[in-house]
Each structure stands twice: as structure tokens, then as C-alpha cells.
Design a protein around this motif. Sequence first.
Motif, PDB file in Angstrom:
ATOM      1  N   LEU A  20       0.828  -1.202   0.000  1.00 41.27           N
ATOM      2  CA  LEU A  20       0.000   0.000   0.000  1.00 41.27           C
ATOM      3  C   LEU A  20       0.864   1.254   0.000  1.00 41.27           C
ATOM      4  CD1 LEU A  20      -2.664  -1.108   2.646  1.00 41.27           C
ATOM      5  CD2 LEU A  20      -2.832  -1.233   0.149  1.00 41.27           C
ATOM      6  N   ASP A  21       0.245   2.383  -0.309  1.00 46.17           N
ATOM      7  CA  ASP A  21       0.945   3.663  -0.437  1.00 46.17           C
ATOM      8  C   ASP A  21       1.090   4.320   0.937  1.00 46.17           C
ATOM      9  OD1 ASP A  21       2.196   5.708  -1.864  1.00 46.17           O
ATOM     10  OD2 ASP A  21       0.328   6.835  -2.061  1.00 46.17           O
ATOM     11  N   LYS A  51      -7.779  10.581   9.559  1.00 43.26           N
ATOM     12  CA  LYS A  51      -7.318  10.089   8.262  1.00 43.26           C
ATOM     13  C   LYS A  51      -5.947   9.415   8.318  1.00 43.26           C
ATOM     14  CE  LYS A  51     -10.140  13.178   5.476  1.00 43.26           C
ATOM     15  NZ  LYS A  51     -10.181  14.192   4.395  1.00 43.26           N
ATOM     16  N   LYS A  66      -1.538   8.169   4.281  1.00 40.86           N
ATOM     17  CA  LYS A  66      -1.224   8.923   3.070  1.00 40.86           C
ATOM     18  C   LYS A  66      -0.260  10.053   3.413  1.00 40.86           C
ATOM     19  CE  LYS A  66      -3.986  10.251  -0.963  1.00 40.86           C
ATOM     20  NZ  LYS A  66      -5.380  10.462  -1.414  1.00 40.86           N
ATOM     21  N   HIS A  69      -1.541  13.487   4.647  1.00 44.02           N
ATOM     22  CA  HIS A  69      -2.240  13.475   5.926  1.00 44.02           C
ATOM     23  C   HIS A  69      -1.277  13.221   7.090  1.00 44.02           C
ATOM     24  CE1 HIS A  69      -5.950  13.955   3.889  1.00 44.02           C
ATOM     25  NE2 HIS A  69      -5.951  12.757   3.325  1.00 44.02           N
ATOM     26  N   LEU A 108      -5.562   4.682   4.900  1.00 40.65           N
ATOM     27  CA  LEU A 108      -5.362   5.485   3.699  1.00 40.65           C
ATOM     28  C   LEU A 108      -6.687   6.101   3.274  1.00 40.65           C
ATOM     29  CD1 LEU A 108      -3.018   3.006   1.815  1.00 40.65           C
ATOM     30  CD2 LEU A 108      -2.356   5.135   2.932  1.00 40.65           C
ATOM     31  N   SER A 109      -6.846   7.389   3.530  1.00 42.13           N
ATOM     32  CA  SER A 109      -8.066   8.085   3.161  1.00 42.13           C
ATOM     33  C   SER A 109      -8.131   8.252   1.645  1.00 42.13           C
ATOM     34  CB  SER A 109      -8.112   9.459   3.835  1.00 42.13           C
ATOM     35  OG  SER A 109      -9.210  10.194   3.360  1.00 42.13           O
ATOM     36  N   GLU A 110      -9.333   8.272   1.112  1.00 43.37           N
ATOM     37  CA  GLU A 110      -9.508   8.390  -0.339  1.00 43.37           C
ATOM     38  C   GLU A 110      -9.391   9.832  -0.833  1.00 43.37           C
ATOM     39  OE1 GLU A 110     -13.164   6.602  -1.385  1.00 43.37           O
ATOM     40  OE2 GLU A 110     -12.564   4.574  -0.815  1.00 43.37           O
ATOM     41  N   ASP A 111      -9.568  10.818   0.032  1.00 39.88           N
ATOM     42  CA  ASP A 111      -9.523  12.198  -0.429  1.00 39.88           C
ATOM     43  C   ASP A 111      -8.283  12.917   0.097  1.00 39.88           C
ATOM     44  OD1 ASP A 111     -10.015  13.575   2.131  1.00 39.88           O
ATOM     45  OD2 ASP A 111     -12.003  12.666   2.011  1.00 39.88           O
ATOM     46  N   ASN A 112      -8.095  14.143  -0.393  1.00 38.57           N
ATOM     47  CA  ASN A 112      -6.912  14.919  -0.036  1.00 38.57           C
ATOM     48  C   ASN A 112      -7.233  16.124   0.843  1.00 38.57           C
ATOM     49  OD1 ASN A 112      -5.251  13.211  -1.536  1.00 38.57           O
ATOM     50  ND2 ASN A 112      -5.488  14.426  -3.401  1.00 38.57           N
TER      51      ASN A 112
END
Length: 206
Positions: A20-21, A51, A66, A69, A108-112
Amino acid sequence: MSNKKLEDLDCPWCGRGASLDITGCRFVLCPMSGRYIDIILDAVKQVDTRKIWHTTDKLSTIYRGKRIHVTDAVKACFVNAYQQDVHMVMEATFSKGCPGDTDADSFLSEDNVLMNQARIADKHFPVLCKFAFYPMGMDDYIRHIAHIANLAIERGVYLESSHYATVLQGDVHDIFDYFDEVMKYAEQNISHYILEATLSVNSPTK
């Protein structure tokens, strides 16, 4: 956990490494004050960690998730801990791509959308920082280090070079924005990197 030494195993890293990232940071806050317990705990509690994955133990605090975050949360903790009359240091290790890492303990949240930026955006203070960047497992590592040092000059946070480190100076937001820019570059060009930083505020040393 097995007591076997890694060198005794046929392939110590086989089956490991995060897919994963995930960017991670382990950090410690050191306020030079008799109120250090309250300063540290209050700062950690104020961080919006929805997040990222996070944990605090007897030695330090870890944030994983991420990149943007993780950087947002570490900066928020440092800013929240800042006191005008207190000399404080943060020791932080950011890392990504370690072959010994795992996908566990991450979020890992999907948004920024940054969760802490709005609440700390108006808080400004000068920071002195000792900085070192390590591209791992690369023969041409020095060109990446040179690029990252030039980024500090371009962003106006470079103060001087010193033995085993680069010294940065600037507003707290500019310093953390530089960290994020460095890690963004590293994500695009380096499979495994480590960023070490010592941030200091209100030092009595002239």
C-alpha cells in the motif's frame, strides 16, 4: 516473536514490504518545561487523526497513512505544542518503502482534504531545523540529495550546510511544506527513503 537472528534466515525480507501507499513518521516532542507532560498530551489530543493510523507509546508517537495526511498531522502536533516561553525540540523520522514494512497499522483516506490545516493556518513562528535525507539502495543517491538540497534553496528555507546535515530556517509552515515537497519528489523517484529532522523553537542558544 522468534529469537532467530535475521542472518540465520534464508530470506529475512521475503513476503514483507508494504504493498500500500503508506508513509510513516515516528516522532517525539521535547518541551524544556516542568509542564512537559501537559504540553505533550494536550498537543497530541488536539490533532485530528481521522485520516491516519496512530499510536503513542512510552517513547514516541507514530502516524501512518497517506503522505499529505501524515505531514498535516505531524505539523499540527508540533504547532499545537508550541509555547512562546518554552524551548522545544521535535525529533522526527519519516519513511516510506522499507522492505521490512507491512500493510498493517495503516489508514489510507480516499480524499486529499487536510483535517488540521485550517485550524493551524494562522499560527506562525520561526523554526531552526537540522535535516538529513537518505535515499536507500541506490548507487546514484547523491544526485537525489543534491536535488533536495537545491529545493531548500529555491523555497527559501536553506540556512547552511553542516557536517552530516543541512540546516534549515523559516516559518513552521514553510519548513513542513518543504518536507512534503521532498517526500513528494521521493515518491516519484526513490523506492525507499528516510527523512530525519530535528526541529527547534525558542532556543536560548544564540
